[in-house]
Design a protein around this motif. Structure first.
Motif, PDB file in Angstrom:
ATOM      1  N   THR A  20       0.841  -1.192   0.000  1.00 48.05           N
ATOM      2  CA  THR A  20       0.000   0.000   0.000  1.00 48.05           C
ATOM      3  C   THR A  20       0.877   1.242   0.000  1.00 48.05           C
ATOM      4  OG1 THR A  20      -0.144  -0.042   2.422  1.00 48.05           O
ATOM      5  CG2 THR A  20      -1.914  -1.121   1.183  1.00 48.05           C
TER       6      THR A  20
ATOM      7  N   LEU B 134      -4.936   6.296   0.163  1.00 49.65           N
ATOM      8  CA  LEU B 134      -4.656   4.872   0.361  1.00 49.65           C
ATOM      9  C   LEU B 134      -4.792   4.181  -0.990  1.00 49.65           C
ATOM     10  CD1 LEU B 134      -4.129   2.315   1.942  1.00 49.65           C
ATOM     11  CD2 LEU B 134      -6.530   2.297   2.644  1.00 49.65           C
ATOM     12  N   SER B 135      -3.668   3.711  -1.527  1.00 53.65           N
ATOM     13  CA  SER B 135      -3.660   3.072  -2.836  1.00 53.65           C
ATOM     14  C   SER B 135      -3.082   1.669  -2.730  1.00 53.65           C
ATOM     15  CB  SER B 135      -2.818   3.894  -3.825  1.00 53.65           C
ATOM     16  OG  SER B 135      -3.398   5.167  -4.028  1.00 53.65           O
ATOM     17  N   HIS B 136      -3.468   0.819  -3.701  1.00 50.33           N
ATOM     18  CA  HIS B 136      -3.031  -0.564  -3.733  1.00 50.33           C
ATOM     19  C   HIS B 136      -2.067  -0.757  -4.898  1.00 50.33           C
ATOM     20  CE1 HIS B 136      -7.255  -0.665  -2.059  1.00 50.33           C
ATOM     21  NE2 HIS B 136      -6.494  -1.002  -1.038  1.00 50.33           N
TER      22      HIS B 136
ATOM     23  N   HIS C 228      -1.689   4.090   7.951  1.00 49.71           N
ATOM     24  CA  HIS C 228      -2.777   4.756   7.243  1.00 49.71           C
ATOM     25  C   HIS C 228      -3.769   5.337   8.233  1.00 49.71           C
ATOM     26  CE1 HIS C 228      -1.237   3.051   3.565  1.00 49.71           C
ATOM     27  NE2 HIS C 228      -1.343   1.837   4.057  1.00 49.71           N
TER      28      HIS C 228
END
Length: 402
Positions: free
Chosen positions: A104, A258-260, A280
Protein backbone atom coordinates in the motif's frame (compact mmCIF):
# COMPACT_ATOMS: atom_id res chain seq x y z
CA UNK A 1 -31.51 3.39 -3.16
CA UNK A 2 -31.52 6.38 -5.50
CA UNK A 3 -28.56 8.72 -5.01
CA UNK A 4 -28.79 12.46 -5.63
CA UNK A 5 -26.03 13.67 -7.93
CA UNK A 6 -27.78 17.01 -8.48
CA UNK A 7 -27.08 18.13 -4.91
CA UNK A 8 -24.97 21.31 -4.66
CA UNK A 9 -22.51 20.79 -1.80
CA UNK A 10 -20.76 23.71 -0.11
CA UNK A 11 -17.06 22.85 0.14
CA UNK A 12 -15.90 26.09 1.70
CA UNK A 13 -13.80 25.96 4.87
CA UNK A 14 -12.80 22.32 4.37
CA UNK A 15 -9.14 22.89 3.39
CA UNK A 16 -10.10 21.58 -0.04
CA UNK A 17 -7.47 21.62 -2.76
CA UNK A 18 -10.29 22.41 -5.19
CA UNK A 19 -11.70 25.31 -3.19
CA UNK A 20 -8.90 26.66 -1.03
CA UNK A 21 -5.84 25.52 -2.99
CA UNK A 22 -6.62 26.41 -6.58
CA UNK A 23 -4.50 29.56 -6.78
CA UNK A 24 -1.29 27.84 -5.70
CA UNK A 25 -1.81 25.09 -8.28
CA UNK A 26 -3.30 26.88 -11.28
CA UNK A 27 -1.25 30.07 -10.85
CA UNK A 28 1.93 29.00 -9.01
CA UNK A 29 3.98 31.87 -10.43
CA UNK A 30 1.28 34.50 -10.08
CA UNK A 31 -0.55 33.86 -6.83
CA UNK A 32 -1.27 37.59 -6.56
CA UNK A 33 -3.05 37.55 -9.92
CA UNK A 34 -6.05 39.86 -9.75
CA UNK A 35 -9.25 38.25 -10.99
CA UNK A 36 -12.64 40.00 -11.25
CA UNK A 37 -14.45 37.25 -9.30
CA UNK A 38 -14.70 36.33 -5.65
CA UNK A 39 -13.84 32.78 -4.60
CA UNK A 40 -17.55 31.97 -4.25
CA UNK A 41 -18.29 33.05 -7.83
CA UNK A 42 -15.92 30.66 -9.61
CA UNK A 43 -17.20 27.53 -11.33
CA UNK A 44 -14.65 24.82 -10.59
CA UNK A 45 -14.15 22.11 -13.21
CA UNK A 46 -10.42 21.51 -12.98
CA UNK A 47 -8.84 19.10 -10.48
CA UNK A 48 -9.91 15.44 -10.73
CA UNK A 49 -12.10 15.03 -7.69
CA UNK A 50 -15.88 15.15 -7.78
CA UNK A 51 -18.47 17.66 -6.65
CA UNK A 52 -20.67 14.77 -5.50
CA UNK A 53 -21.07 13.36 -2.04
CA UNK A 54 -18.88 10.34 -1.38
CA UNK A 55 -21.04 7.19 -1.22
CA UNK A 56 -23.36 7.12 1.82
CA UNK A 57 -22.21 3.57 2.75
CA UNK A 58 -18.67 4.93 2.97
CA UNK A 59 -19.73 7.87 5.13
CA UNK A 60 -21.69 5.50 7.37
CA UNK A 61 -18.63 3.28 7.81
CA UNK A 62 -16.48 6.28 8.70
CA UNK A 63 -19.03 7.46 11.28
CA UNK A 64 -19.16 3.97 12.78
CA UNK A 65 -15.36 3.93 13.03
CA UNK A 66 -15.41 7.30 14.80
CA UNK A 67 -17.71 5.75 17.39
CA UNK A 68 -14.81 3.44 18.29
CA UNK A 69 -13.35 6.62 19.85
CA UNK A 70 -9.62 5.94 19.32
CA UNK A 71 -7.85 6.84 16.06
CA UNK A 72 -4.52 5.14 16.67
CA UNK A 73 -1.74 3.88 14.41
CA UNK A 74 -3.37 1.77 11.72
CA UNK A 75 -2.39 -0.68 9.02
CA UNK A 76 -4.41 -3.34 7.22
CA UNK A 77 -4.43 -6.47 9.41
CA UNK A 78 -7.97 -7.76 8.87
CA UNK A 79 -8.19 -10.44 6.17
CA UNK A 80 -11.73 -9.26 5.39
CA UNK A 81 -10.22 -6.15 3.77
CA UNK A 82 -8.15 -8.29 1.39
CA UNK A 83 -11.09 -10.55 0.65
CA UNK A 84 -13.21 -7.53 -0.29
CA UNK A 85 -10.53 -6.46 -2.78
CA UNK A 86 -10.37 -9.97 -4.22
CA UNK A 87 -14.13 -10.11 -4.74
CA UNK A 88 -14.23 -6.68 -6.41
CA UNK A 89 -11.58 -7.38 -9.04
CA UNK A 90 -12.84 -10.90 -9.66
CA UNK A 91 -16.44 -9.78 -10.12
CA UNK A 92 -15.88 -6.75 -12.33
CA UNK A 93 -12.66 -7.58 -14.18
CA UNK A 94 -12.25 -11.37 -13.94
CA UNK A 95 -8.89 -10.66 -12.31
CA UNK A 96 -7.92 -13.01 -9.51
CA UNK A 97 -5.52 -10.77 -7.64
CA UNK A 98 -2.79 -12.30 -5.50
CA UNK A 99 -2.84 -10.31 -2.27
CA UNK A 100 0.68 -11.52 -1.51
CA UNK A 101 1.72 -9.08 -4.26
CA UNK A 102 -0.04 -6.18 -2.55
CA UNK A 103 1.69 -3.25 -0.92
CA UNK A 104 0.00 0.00 0.00
CA UNK A 105 0.99 3.62 -0.51
CA UNK A 106 -0.35 7.06 0.39
CA UNK A 107 -1.50 7.64 -3.19
CA UNK A 108 -0.47 6.39 -6.61
CA UNK A 109 1.61 9.50 -7.31
CA UNK A 110 3.69 8.84 -4.21
CA UNK A 111 4.03 5.21 -5.29
CA UNK A 112 5.43 6.32 -8.67
CA UNK A 113 7.95 8.59 -6.98
CA UNK A 114 9.09 5.60 -4.92
CA UNK A 115 9.12 3.06 -7.73
CA UNK A 116 11.31 4.92 -10.20
CA UNK A 117 14.49 4.84 -8.06
CA UNK A 118 13.72 1.21 -7.14
CA UNK A 119 13.56 0.16 -10.77
CA UNK A 120 16.16 2.38 -12.46
CA UNK A 121 19.66 3.73 -12.12
CA UNK A 122 20.48 7.38 -12.75
CA UNK A 123 21.73 6.52 -16.23
CA UNK A 124 18.45 4.90 -17.22
CA UNK A 125 15.25 6.55 -18.43
CA UNK A 126 11.51 6.08 -18.52
CA UNK A 127 9.01 6.35 -21.38
CA UNK A 128 5.55 7.92 -21.30
CA UNK A 129 2.89 8.61 -23.93
CA UNK A 130 1.90 12.25 -24.42
CA UNK A 131 -0.31 14.03 -23.65
CA UNK A 132 0.30 12.64 -20.19
CA UNK A 133 -0.84 12.94 -16.62
CA UNK A 134 1.89 15.29 -15.38
CA UNK A 135 3.03 13.28 -12.30
CA UNK A 136 4.27 10.54 -14.65
CA UNK A 137 6.77 13.08 -15.97
CA UNK A 138 7.56 14.46 -12.55
CA UNK A 139 8.23 10.97 -11.18
CA UNK A 140 11.19 10.86 -13.53
CA UNK A 141 12.39 14.43 -13.25
CA UNK A 142 12.23 14.58 -9.44
CA UNK A 143 14.33 11.42 -9.32
CA UNK A 144 16.89 12.82 -11.79
CA UNK A 145 15.84 10.39 -14.51
CA UNK A 146 15.43 11.27 -18.17
CA UNK A 147 11.86 11.07 -19.47
CA UNK A 148 11.28 10.20 -23.12
CA UNK A 149 8.01 10.97 -24.89
CA UNK A 150 6.07 8.89 -27.38
CA UNK A 151 3.24 11.08 -28.75
CA UNK A 152 -0.14 9.44 -29.16
CA UNK A 153 -1.66 9.59 -32.63
CA UNK A 154 -5.01 11.33 -32.91
CA UNK A 155 -7.62 11.06 -35.65
CA UNK A 156 -10.91 12.94 -35.22
CA UNK A 157 -10.40 13.00 -31.47
CA UNK A 158 -9.60 9.27 -31.23
CA UNK A 159 -6.20 8.55 -29.71
CA UNK A 160 -3.99 5.54 -30.41
CA UNK A 161 -0.53 4.46 -29.32
CA UNK A 162 2.18 4.76 -31.94
CA UNK A 163 3.73 1.33 -31.47
CA UNK A 164 6.41 1.84 -34.10
CA UNK A 165 7.58 5.00 -32.34
CA UNK A 166 7.47 3.36 -28.90
CA UNK A 167 9.39 0.33 -30.13
CA UNK A 168 12.04 2.45 -31.81
CA UNK A 169 12.58 4.58 -28.71
CA UNK A 170 12.74 1.58 -26.39
CA UNK A 171 15.14 -0.29 -28.66
CA UNK A 172 17.43 2.71 -29.17
CA UNK A 173 20.41 1.88 -26.93
CA UNK A 174 21.16 5.56 -26.37
CA UNK A 175 17.80 6.02 -24.62
CA UNK A 176 18.36 3.30 -22.01
CA UNK A 177 14.61 2.96 -21.40
CA UNK A 178 14.04 0.85 -18.31
CA UNK A 179 10.41 1.71 -17.38
CA UNK A 180 7.22 2.45 -19.28
CA UNK A 181 4.51 4.21 -17.24
CA UNK A 182 1.16 3.37 -18.77
CA UNK A 183 -2.13 5.19 -18.09
CA UNK A 184 -4.95 2.64 -18.43
CA UNK A 185 -7.63 4.02 -18.99
CA UNK A 186 -5.86 7.09 -20.27
CA UNK A 187 -5.87 10.52 -18.66
CA UNK A 188 -6.49 13.03 -20.21
CA UNK A 189 -7.87 11.51 -23.44
CA UNK A 190 -10.22 8.96 -21.85
CA UNK A 191 -9.18 6.01 -24.03
CA UNK A 192 -10.02 2.48 -22.87
CA UNK A 193 -7.29 0.40 -24.44
CA UNK A 194 -8.41 -2.74 -26.29
CA UNK A 195 -6.91 -6.19 -25.75
CA UNK A 196 -5.00 -6.18 -29.03
CA UNK A 197 -3.41 -2.84 -28.08
CA UNK A 198 -2.49 -4.15 -24.64
CA UNK A 199 -0.97 -7.28 -26.13
CA UNK A 200 1.11 -5.29 -28.58
CA UNK A 201 2.37 -3.00 -25.84
CA UNK A 202 3.09 -5.97 -23.59
CA UNK A 203 5.10 -7.73 -26.29
CA UNK A 204 7.30 -4.66 -26.77
CA UNK A 205 8.01 -4.54 -23.03
CA UNK A 206 8.70 -8.29 -22.81
CA UNK A 207 11.02 -8.28 -25.82
CA UNK A 208 13.07 -5.46 -24.28
CA UNK A 209 12.87 -6.48 -20.61
CA UNK A 210 11.20 -3.17 -19.73
CA UNK A 211 9.29 -2.62 -16.50
CA UNK A 212 5.61 -1.83 -17.12
CA UNK A 213 3.84 0.27 -14.49
CA UNK A 214 0.10 0.27 -15.24
CA UNK A 215 -1.87 3.04 -13.53
CA UNK A 216 -5.46 1.77 -13.55
CA UNK A 217 -7.02 4.25 -11.13
CA UNK A 218 -9.77 5.23 -13.62
CA UNK A 219 -10.77 1.64 -14.42
CA UNK A 220 -14.20 1.79 -12.73
CA UNK A 221 -15.32 4.96 -14.52
CA UNK A 222 -16.45 3.45 -17.81
CA UNK A 223 -19.05 4.47 -20.35
CA UNK A 224 -21.86 2.02 -20.94
CA UNK A 225 -20.70 -1.07 -22.87
CA UNK A 226 -16.99 -0.28 -22.39
CA UNK A 227 -14.80 -2.90 -20.72
CA UNK A 228 -11.55 -2.49 -18.80
CA UNK A 229 -8.99 -5.29 -19.12
CA UNK A 230 -6.34 -5.27 -16.36
CA UNK A 231 -2.86 -5.32 -17.83
CA UNK A 232 -1.87 -8.03 -15.34
CA UNK A 233 -4.37 -10.41 -16.95
CA UNK A 234 -2.91 -9.73 -20.39
CA UNK A 235 0.62 -10.54 -19.16
CA UNK A 236 0.01 -13.29 -16.58
CA UNK A 237 3.58 -14.61 -16.70
CA UNK A 238 5.57 -11.37 -17.00
CA UNK A 239 7.39 -10.58 -13.78
CA UNK A 240 8.15 -6.94 -14.54
CA UNK A 241 4.64 -5.60 -14.25
CA UNK A 242 3.31 -3.37 -11.47
CA UNK A 243 -0.37 -2.42 -11.24
CA UNK A 244 -1.55 0.67 -9.37
CA UNK A 245 -5.18 0.94 -8.22
CA UNK A 246 -7.21 2.89 -5.68
CA UNK A 247 -10.76 3.70 -4.66
CA UNK A 248 -9.95 7.40 -4.85
CA UNK A 249 -11.31 8.31 -8.28
CA UNK A 250 -14.15 5.78 -8.41
CA UNK A 251 -15.75 6.73 -5.09
CA UNK A 252 -14.63 10.36 -4.64
CA UNK A 253 -12.13 9.46 -1.93
CA UNK A 254 -9.14 11.41 -3.24
CA UNK A 255 -8.33 12.60 0.28
CA UNK A 256 -8.17 9.03 1.58
CA UNK A 257 -4.55 8.66 0.41
CA UNK A 258 -4.66 4.87 0.36
CA UNK A 259 -3.66 3.07 -2.84
CA UNK A 260 -3.03 -0.56 -3.73
CA UNK A 261 0.17 -1.39 -5.59
CA UNK A 262 0.53 -4.92 -6.99
CA UNK A 263 4.22 -5.79 -7.38
CA UNK A 264 4.63 -9.20 -8.97
CA UNK A 265 8.41 -9.47 -8.67
CA UNK A 266 9.31 -10.84 -5.23
CA UNK A 267 12.70 -9.13 -4.96
CA UNK A 268 11.29 -5.72 -5.85
CA UNK A 269 8.38 -6.21 -3.46
CA UNK A 270 10.74 -7.10 -0.63
CA UNK A 271 12.84 -4.04 -1.37
CA UNK A 272 9.70 -1.88 -1.22
CA UNK A 273 8.74 -3.36 2.14
CA UNK A 274 12.25 -2.81 3.46
CA UNK A 275 12.15 0.88 2.54
CA UNK A 276 8.47 1.71 3.14
CA UNK A 277 6.11 0.65 5.89
CA UNK A 278 3.22 3.10 5.80
CA UNK A 279 0.63 3.61 8.47
CA UNK A 280 -2.78 4.76 7.24
CA UNK A 281 -5.60 6.81 8.59
CA UNK A 282 -8.07 4.43 10.26
CA UNK A 283 -10.83 6.33 8.44
CA UNK A 284 -9.15 5.66 5.09
CA UNK A 285 -9.01 1.94 5.76
CA UNK A 286 -12.68 1.56 6.68
CA UNK A 287 -13.74 3.99 3.95
CA UNK A 288 -11.90 2.08 1.24
CA UNK A 289 -13.24 -1.27 2.42
CA UNK A 290 -16.81 0.04 2.55
CA UNK A 291 -16.49 1.49 -0.96
CA UNK A 292 -15.49 -1.82 -2.50
CA UNK A 293 -17.89 -3.83 -0.35
CA UNK A 294 -21.02 -1.66 -0.52
CA UNK A 295 -20.42 0.98 -3.21
CA UNK A 296 -21.26 -0.84 -6.45
CA UNK A 297 -24.83 0.49 -6.74
CA UNK A 298 -23.64 4.06 -6.10
CA UNK A 299 -20.90 3.66 -8.71
CA UNK A 300 -23.33 2.35 -11.33
CA UNK A 301 -25.62 5.33 -10.79
CA UNK A 302 -22.62 7.66 -10.89
CA UNK A 303 -21.48 6.30 -14.24
CA UNK A 304 -24.98 6.72 -15.66
CA UNK A 305 -25.00 10.35 -14.49
CA UNK A 306 -21.55 10.95 -15.98
CA UNK A 307 -22.73 9.47 -19.30
CA UNK A 308 -25.49 12.07 -19.39
CA UNK A 309 -23.17 14.93 -18.45
CA UNK A 310 -20.66 13.99 -21.14
CA UNK A 311 -23.43 13.75 -23.74
CA UNK A 312 -24.81 17.10 -22.55
CA UNK A 313 -21.35 18.62 -23.01
CA UNK A 314 -21.19 17.32 -26.57
CA UNK A 315 -24.63 18.69 -27.41
CA UNK A 316 -23.82 22.05 -25.82
CA UNK A 317 -20.56 22.40 -27.73
CA UNK A 318 -22.25 21.42 -31.01
CA UNK A 319 -24.81 24.17 -30.53
CA UNK A 320 -22.80 26.97 -28.92
CA UNK A 321 -19.13 26.30 -29.80
CA UNK A 322 -19.39 24.28 -33.01
CA UNK A 323 -15.72 24.72 -33.92
CA UNK A 324 -14.57 22.96 -30.75
CA UNK A 325 -13.42 19.37 -31.28
CA UNK A 326 -14.55 16.87 -28.66
CA UNK A 327 -15.14 13.15 -28.55
CA UNK A 328 -16.96 11.56 -25.60
CA UNK A 329 -14.26 9.68 -23.63
CA UNK A 330 -14.57 5.94 -23.21
CA UNK A 331 -13.67 6.27 -19.51
CA UNK A 332 -13.03 8.84 -16.76
CA UNK A 333 -15.12 11.92 -15.96
CA UNK A 334 -12.68 14.17 -17.81
CA UNK A 335 -13.47 15.76 -21.16
CA UNK A 336 -10.56 16.57 -23.47
CA UNK A 337 -11.60 19.45 -25.74
CA UNK A 338 -9.60 20.93 -28.61
CA UNK A 339 -10.16 24.69 -28.70
CA UNK A 340 -7.54 25.48 -31.34
CA UNK A 341 -10.13 27.03 -33.71
CA UNK A 342 -10.78 29.67 -31.01
CA UNK A 343 -7.14 30.60 -30.30
CA UNK A 344 -7.59 34.07 -31.78
CA UNK A 345 -10.19 34.80 -29.10
CA UNK A 346 -7.52 34.35 -26.43
CA UNK A 347 -5.58 37.33 -27.73
CA UNK A 348 -2.31 37.88 -25.88
CA UNK A 349 -3.29 35.57 -23.02
CA UNK A 350 -0.88 32.59 -23.24
CA UNK A 351 -3.00 30.05 -21.35
CA UNK A 352 -6.62 28.95 -21.53
CA UNK A 353 -6.57 28.54 -17.73
CA UNK A 354 -5.86 32.23 -17.15
CA UNK A 355 -8.18 33.33 -19.94
CA UNK A 356 -11.24 31.50 -18.60
CA UNK A 357 -10.49 32.46 -14.98
CA UNK A 358 -10.26 36.15 -15.92
CA UNK A 359 -12.99 36.36 -18.52
CA UNK A 360 -15.55 33.78 -17.37
CA UNK A 361 -14.88 32.94 -13.73
CA UNK A 362 -14.37 29.29 -14.70
CA UNK A 363 -11.46 27.22 -13.44
CA UNK A 364 -10.22 24.54 -15.87
CA UNK A 365 -6.82 23.06 -16.69
CA UNK A 366 -5.21 23.93 -19.99
CA UNK A 367 -3.58 21.24 -22.07
CA UNK A 368 -0.10 22.64 -21.48
CA UNK A 369 -0.01 21.00 -18.03
CA UNK A 370 -0.24 17.54 -19.63
CA UNK A 371 3.47 17.49 -20.50
CA UNK A 372 3.32 17.75 -24.33
CA UNK A 373 1.03 17.49 -27.37
CA UNK A 374 -1.98 19.12 -25.70
CA UNK A 375 -1.26 22.83 -25.79
CA UNK A 376 -4.46 23.86 -27.61
CA UNK A 377 -6.74 21.70 -25.44
CA UNK A 378 -8.56 22.09 -22.17
CA UNK A 379 -9.60 19.36 -19.73
CA UNK A 380 -13.05 19.75 -18.20
CA UNK A 381 -14.09 17.78 -15.12
CA UNK A 382 -17.78 16.92 -15.61
CA UNK A 383 -18.16 15.12 -12.25
CA UNK A 384 -20.42 17.85 -10.95
CA UNK A 385 -24.15 18.55 -10.85
CA UNK A 386 -25.53 19.23 -14.32
CA UNK A 387 -26.54 22.74 -13.24
CA UNK A 388 -22.91 23.53 -12.40
CA UNK A 389 -21.68 22.11 -15.70
CA UNK A 390 -24.28 24.05 -17.65
CA UNK A 391 -23.40 27.34 -15.95
CA UNK A 392 -19.69 26.80 -16.55
CA UNK A 393 -20.24 26.01 -20.22
CA UNK A 394 -22.57 28.98 -20.63
CA UNK A 395 -19.91 31.33 -19.30
CA UNK A 396 -17.18 29.83 -21.48
CA UNK A 397 -19.33 29.97 -24.62
CA UNK A 398 -20.35 33.56 -23.88
CA UNK A 399 -16.77 34.82 -23.78
CA UNK A 400 -15.69 32.86 -26.84
CA UNK A 401 -18.69 34.10 -28.82
CA UNK A 402 -18.38 37.74 -27.84
Amino acid sequence: MIYNFDEIIDRRATNSFNYEGWRSHLFPLEEDLQLPYSDEEFIRMWVADMEFSSPPPVLDAVRARLDKKILGYTQVYDKDYLNVLKRWFEKWYQWQIDTDELVTAPGIVEALYRLIPLLTTEEESLLICTPSYAPFYRAGIKNDRRVIFSPLRVTDGYYEMDFADMKAKIENPENKVRVFIFCHPHNPTGRVWKREELEQLGNICIENNVWLISDEVHCDLLRARERHIPMATVLPDYNRIITCTAASKSFNLAGNMLSHIMIRDVETRQLWKKKFNDYHSPLSVVGTQAAYEHGAEWLQQLNAYLDLNLQFLKSYLNEHLPLAKYRIPEATYLAWVDLSPYLSKRGNEPRWTTYFAKEAGVLIEGGEVFVADGEDYIRINVACPKATLEEGLRRMADVLNR
